[in-house]
Design an enzyme around this catalytic site. Sequence first.
Site, mmCIF file in Angstrom:
data_model
loop_
_atom_site.group_PDB
_atom_site.id
_atom_site.type_symbol
_atom_site.label_atom_id
_atom_site.label_comp_id
_atom_site.label_asym_id
_atom_site.label_seq_id
_atom_site.Cartn_x
_atom_site.Cartn_y
_atom_site.Cartn_z
ATOM 1 N N SER A 28 75.738 69.443 54.310
ATOM 2 C CA SER A 28 75.522 70.486 55.321
ATOM 3 C C SER A 28 76.657 71.484 55.453
ATOM 4 O O SER A 28 76.536 72.449 56.207
ATOM 5 C CB SER A 28 75.246 69.845 56.686
ATOM 6 O OG SER A 28 73.944 69.299 56.722
ATOM 7 N N LYS B 77 75.721 75.031 55.018
ATOM 8 C CA LYS B 77 75.197 75.825 56.137
ATOM 9 C C LYS B 77 76.159 76.943 56.526
ATOM 10 O O LYS B 77 75.758 77.908 57.186
ATOM 11 C CB LYS B 77 74.906 74.930 57.336
ATOM 12 C CG LYS B 77 73.696 74.004 57.158
ATOM 13 C CD LYS B 77 73.459 73.172 58.417
ATOM 14 C CE LYS B 77 72.136 72.398 58.375
ATOM 15 N NZ LYS B 77 72.187 71.201 57.517
ATOM 16 N N SER C 225 73.556 70.126 63.185
ATOM 17 C CA SER C 225 73.235 70.287 61.766
ATOM 18 C C SER C 225 71.729 70.221 61.536
ATOM 19 O O SER C 225 71.254 69.651 60.545
ATOM 20 C CB SER C 225 73.952 69.207 60.925
ATOM 21 O OG SER C 225 74.173 69.651 59.621
#
Length: 393
Positions: free
Chosen positions: A93, A96, A151
Site C-alpha cells: 500500500s 498509494k 489503507s
Amino acid sequence: MAIDALSSKKAGALAVIAVSGVSLMCIPAVARPAGTADHRPAPASAGGGGGGAAPGAPKLPGGLSALSWTVADADSGSVLASKDAHRKLAPASTLKTLFAVTVLPKFSAGTVRQVSAADLDGIGAGSSVVGVRKGERYKVGDLWRGVFLRSGNDAVHVLASMNGGWKVTAREMQETARKLGARDTTVKSPDGYDAPGQVSSAFDLTVFARAGLANADFARYCSTVRADFPSAGGTTRIENTNRLLAGSQGMARYPGIIGVKNGYTTNAGNTLIAAARRDGRTLLVTVMNPQSGEANGVYKEARSLLDWGFRSAGKAQPVGTLRTTGVTHGAGGPPAQTVAHSAEADDEARDGSTWRSAVALWAGGVGALVLAAGALLAWRMHARRDSSGGGPS
C-alpha cells in the site's frame, strides 16, 4: 619591389594563420554535461550491491534486516544513506502515495460521489477496506481519509472510478512516475494489491512521498491520526494504521512524525515510508520488507534510521540525490509551480548541448575559412598592384 612583395606574402600568410587561430579559439569546447552528477544517484544509492553512508557520518544502526531502505532529506532531496535503493520489490500500500500524487489534485474535498456497484468491482480478496457501501454518498475528503488512515482499497476503487477507471488510473500513475524520474516502478493495481509484474523501489517511493508532501492536502491526510468516517446511521471513528504516527500496537509515537504511509501484503511483506521533522529539518525514510521476523520490525528499523538521520545533521555528505523536485497543489487551489527534473531531462539537455556544440564547431570552421580566403584575396590584389607600379613606394 621584391622586398615589398615578399613582405606582402609574409603578411598575407600571417594574416591567414592569425585569423584561423582566433576563429578556432572562439569555438566552444564540448563540455561534460552540467548537472549530471547532481541528478544521478551515486553508487551507494544505485541499487544492487549494498550501500551505506558517507565517511565521517555516524555509524549506521545495527539490526537492519530490510531488503532495501533509504534515508533522504525531504527539503534538499539528498540521499544520506541507502541499501539497494533501486531494488525492484512489491510495494504493497505504499504505492498509494503515487496514487494520491496522481489523483488527489483532480477533485476538491467537498465533491460528493454516490457509490455504484461498478465502483467497487474488482477489490482483491483480503484487501484492507474502510467500509464504503454501495448506494451511499461520500465526500472526496472522506474517501481520502479512508485511503490514508485505513489503507482502504474500497476507497481507492471509488476514487479511481471517478478518475476514469482502474486501467486509466494505472496508466496515469505510470506516466506520473516517469515524469518524476521514478524508473523502477511498474503499476498494475493502483491500490498496491499484489499483482504480477507490479514493483517499485525504496528510491521511487521516497520520490513519491516527497512530491506528495509538497501538496498541502496530501500532507494533511497523511498526518491525520484519527477521523470520523461515514457509516450506517452515523459515523465510525477510524485510526491511522501507521504505528509510528498513531503510537499504537506497542509502538510509541515518533517525535516529530508527519506520516506518510505503511503497507503489507503476502508478497511485499511490511513496507513503510515515514517522514519526520525536527529543528527545521524533514527526513524521509523508506523501509521495504524486513527479514528479521521481529514484531513491529518495519517500524523499529524506520525509527532507528530516522534517529540516525537526525544525528547526522551537518555530518553526512549525500551519497546520492532524488531526481525530482515535484510541487503539486490541491484541487481548487492556486496555480502551482511544477518541476520534474529527471535523468531523462538530463539526457535531453545533454543531447541539446552536444548538438549546439557540433553547430558551433561547424560554424567556427566555416568562419575561419571565409576569413582566411578574404585575407588571401587581399594579399593577391596587393601583389598585383605592386607589379604594376601602382602601389606605395
